[in-house]
Design a protein around this motif. Structure first.
Motif, PDB file in Angstrom:
ATOM      1  N   VAL A 156      33.075  41.493  42.489  1.00  0.00           N
ATOM      2  CA  VAL A 156      34.044  40.674  41.762  1.00  0.00           C
ATOM      3  C   VAL A 156      34.252  41.259  40.366  1.00  0.00           C
ATOM      4  N   SER A 157      35.488  41.393  39.963  1.00  0.00           N
ATOM      5  CA  SER A 157      35.809  41.815  38.595  1.00  0.00           C
ATOM      6  C   SER A 157      36.001  40.573  37.733  1.00  0.00           C
ATOM      7  N   ILE A 158      35.661  40.691  36.449  1.00  0.00           N
ATOM      8  CA  ILE A 158      35.784  39.543  35.553  1.00  0.00           C
ATOM      9  C   ILE A 158      36.505  39.945  34.272  1.00  0.00           C
ATOM     10  N   VAL A 190      27.252  31.166  38.742  1.00  0.00           N
ATOM     11  CA  VAL A 190      27.603  30.587  40.049  1.00  0.00           C
ATOM     12  C   VAL A 190      28.069  31.676  41.005  1.00  0.00           C
ATOM     13  N   LEU A 191      28.839  32.627  40.514  1.00  0.00           N
ATOM     14  CA  LEU A 191      29.251  33.745  41.370  1.00  0.00           C
ATOM     15  C   LEU A 191      28.029  34.465  41.940  1.00  0.00           C
ATOM     16  N   LYS A 192      27.055  34.728  41.082  1.00  0.00           N
ATOM     17  CA  LYS A 192      25.839  35.394  41.548  1.00  0.00           C
ATOM     18  C   LYS A 192      25.094  34.543  42.565  1.00  0.00           C
ATOM     19  N   ARG A 193      24.993  33.230  42.304  1.00  0.00           N
ATOM     20  CA  ARG A 193      24.295  32.340  43.243  1.00  0.00           C
ATOM     21  C   ARG A 193      24.976  32.349  44.607  1.00  0.00           C
ATOM     22  N   GLN A 194      26.298  32.515  44.615  1.00  0.00           N
ATOM     23  CA  GLN A 194      27.047  32.539  45.875  1.00  0.00           C
ATOM     24  C   GLN A 194      27.086  33.930  46.501  1.00  0.00           C
ATOM     25  N   GLY A 195      26.313  34.872  45.949  1.00  0.00           N
ATOM     26  CA  GLY A 195      26.198  36.190  46.568  1.00  0.00           C
ATOM     27  C   GLY A 195      27.214  37.208  46.102  1.00  0.00           C
ATOM     28  N   ILE A 197      28.991  39.854  43.451  1.00  0.00           N
ATOM     29  CA  ILE A 197      28.422  40.842  42.536  1.00  0.00           C
ATOM     30  C   ILE A 197      29.451  41.175  41.455  1.00  0.00           C
ATOM     31  N   PRO A 198      29.389  40.509  40.295  1.00  0.00           N
ATOM     32  CA  PRO A 198      30.268  40.896  39.197  1.00  0.00           C
ATOM     33  C   PRO A 198      29.934  42.322  38.758  1.00  0.00           C
TER      34      PRO A 198
END
Length: 595
Positions: A156-158, A190-195, A197-198
């Motif tokens: 995922v890009s942020i 939350v993104l990390k918890r949902q798997g 990868i930022p």
């Protein structure tokens, strides 16, 4: 690691002594990490120099070397694993990619390396990224512990202003350099918890209060469809990266169209949820405290199902625990999956900024397809739009006389794309009023805007303005109920502008910023491309007012043949899933039309 900037000269490389080590003892990834650390240290050292021109105008070649090392490392890895079909991975939608990751058909490592390599390639052309988050390699090694996450293994890009531990969130302004986040923002956690990868941060316009995409720190970002055009802003790096194929999912923020405009300009889907549906905790801003026009964080992706999957993943108990100010409302999949006919309001021209020929045509074509699919289309208009733009939007944004924004620009150069926009901001209040009186008889819209930049005269005046915003919201919702609408279809700004025009045309954001003022969820779906006929019709464009802004607008969008054009879908506050469902219906109808 900070990427090489286009149009900014590199500094002279410093001599480095290489330690002699046996080749079989060297880990290529460690070498990449060391190079990146050296590059970032060099850049941050330069950023501390008193001379601002030197701070932002010189770059060490170490940064470029780091990019090349990482690129070579990934190429070497692909040669070692020829079974990886990178082109297939990059072609998958977010839903398809997630399904194959969970099913084991694809590995997180293969997906991650494919997207990092593609991102480096896209960034070379577009200058859309600010840095690779090297910590993502560590997260990749431990990704198996998050296999139950809805975004397991998805890179995922942020947006640059979204907090990531140990990294700056500058918003493109010098005063925020060398202030790395002490922890991850709630969205990143939350993104990390949902798997997910930022893995990379993306570029923004200086201050975020612009829909161009350039700043003195990271340079100018280009549009993936035409380098002579802007990708939009303020989530312009996200739009360019996803539109260029370097990311399958990104996170942006939107205070006046900052997700929707780059999505439209770059030919992707973007969604602005109801404000505070997603947490903003841990993100950086240059307008914090401004409450008249609300900001939202939301997803950007290639299709609507990707947006919905991201919203479903983020709207979870973990986010509600991390930020108790966010209403604990999980994603309503049932509403999103509904298929019953809708009663849809629409308008082609908001009366304030006349749409370009391609915008109007896209709206009419979408309306016709929806009607043929059994939906009911009802004419609708936003009441008193000129009043809302001047007295509610502009006066609200300028409640402090523009002092906060100007304070963030102190101590450094102002980007050319923002310079014209802020010229009137710094004028004394009395001068703004006098100019408004002189200009109004000739150019009413421009004169009224100048007066609005005076902001509030007192706290009492600001409170009155906030009350007026509430009253206007209820006025619009009363008209919505009178028409018995489910959702609203309206034009979306486009096609992409020529560089440096957004700062001259803040008037055009009436199509997007009204839904920040009203706090309505809104999203965009690409539906067409600019035709030669659109370009010919544009030659005769006069606008609604025939003033300087209308003349500039025609110049801004000229030369857009082949560029994507979108429409905008809107719903009432907290009906985010219904808005997404409407977007999915529009997307489906145009896909079927192409078959």
């Amino acid at each position: 690691m900070v990427f090489e900037e286009k149009g900014i000269p590199n500094g002279e490389p410093e001599d480095e002594e290489e330690e002699e080590e046996e080749e079989d003892m060297v880990d290529p990834l460690d070498t990449v990490r060391d190079k990146c650390a050296q590059a970032e240290h060099c850049i941050h050292t330069r950023a501390k120099l008193e001379d601002c021109e030197s701070r932002v105008g010189s770059k060490s070649e170490t940064a470029e070397d780091c990019t090349e090392e990482l690129f070579d490392f990934l190429h070497a890895r692909d040669h070692c694993h020829p079974e990886t079909d990178t082109s297939l991975i990059l072609s998958l939608s977010l839903a398809e990619l997630s399904k194959q990751l969970k099913g084991g058909t694809l590995t997180p490592e293969a997906v991650f390396h494919s997207y990092v390599e593609k991102t480096l390639e896209v960034n070379r052309r577009l200058n859309c990224c600010t840095e690779v988050l090297l910590e993502s390699w560590d997260q990749l090694e431990d990704i198996g512990s998050h296999k139950d996450g809805l975004l397991y293994g998805v890179p995922v890009s942020i947006k640059e202003n979204i907090g990531y531990k140990g990294h700056d969130s500058t918003c493109g302004v010098i005063c925020k350099l060398d202030l790395p986040a002490t922890g991850d923002s709630v969205l990143v956690e939350v993104l990390k918890r949902q798997g997910a990868i930022p893995f990379v941060k993306t570029n923004v316009p200086q201050s975020l209060l612009s829909y161009d995409c350039g700043n003195p720190i990271y340079g100018l970002t280009l549009n993936p469809h035409n380098p002579q055009k802007t990708p939009g802003g303020s989530s312009g790096g996200e739009g360019a990266l996803i539109g260029g194929g370097g990311s399958v999912l990104g996170m942006g923020s939107d205070i006046g169209g900052s997700i929707r405009i780059p999505s439209s300009f770059c030919g992707i889907c973007g969604f602005k949820p109801t404000a505070n549906r997603l947490s903003s905790r841990g993100a950086s801003s240059c307008s914090r405290g401004q409450k008249s026009v609300l900001s939202s964080f939301g997803p950007m992706a290639r299709d609507v199902d990707g947006l919905a999957l991201c919203m479903q993943a983020l709207l979870c108990d973990h986010m509600f625990r991390l930020d108790p100010t966010v209403p604990p409302i999980p994603f309503n999949q049932q509403v999103y999956q509904r298929s019953k006919p809708l009663r849809i309001g629409y308008y082609e021209n908001d009366g304030y900024a006349m749409p370009s020929p391609s915008m109007g045509r896209a709206l009419r074509e979408t309306k016709a397809l929806l009607e043929s699919a059994g939906h009911t289309l009802v004419p609708f208009s936003l009441p008193r739009l000129s009043y809302a733009m001047h007295e509610l939007v502009l006066r609200g944004f300028s409640g402090d006389g523009c002092a906060t924004m100007l304070s963030n620009l102190k101590g450094g150069p102002v980007d050319p794309s923002l310079r014209v926009q802020i010229i009137p901001y710094g004028l004394p209040r009395t001068v703004k009023k006098i100019l408004s009186i002189l200009i109004k008889p000739i150019f009413p819209r421009i004169g009224a805007s100048m007066e609005s930049l005076c902001g509030a005269s007192s706290v009492q005046d600001l409170w009155r303005q906030h009350a007026d915003v509430e009253d206007y919201m209820h006025e619009v919702m009363a008209e919505w109920r009178r028409c018995e609408l489910d959702v609203l279809l309206c034009p979306m700004m486009g096609p992409a502008y020529n560089h440096n025009y957004p700062g001259k045309l803040t008037s055009a954001v009436s199509y997007t910023i009204m839904y920040n003022l009203l706090n309505f969820p809104a999203g965009v779906v690409p539906v067409s491309k600019v035709t030669a006929e659109d370009e010919e019709e544009l030659r005769h464009y006069k606008g609604n007012y025939g003033d300087l802004w209308d003349k500039l607008y025609r110049k801004a969008v000229t030369g857009g043949e082949g560029l994507p054009v979108a429409v905008q879908c809107v719903a009432l506050p907290w009906q985010d899933e219904l808005c997404l469902r409407f977007m999915r219906e529009v997307e489906r109808l145009f896909r079927e039309k192409k078959k």
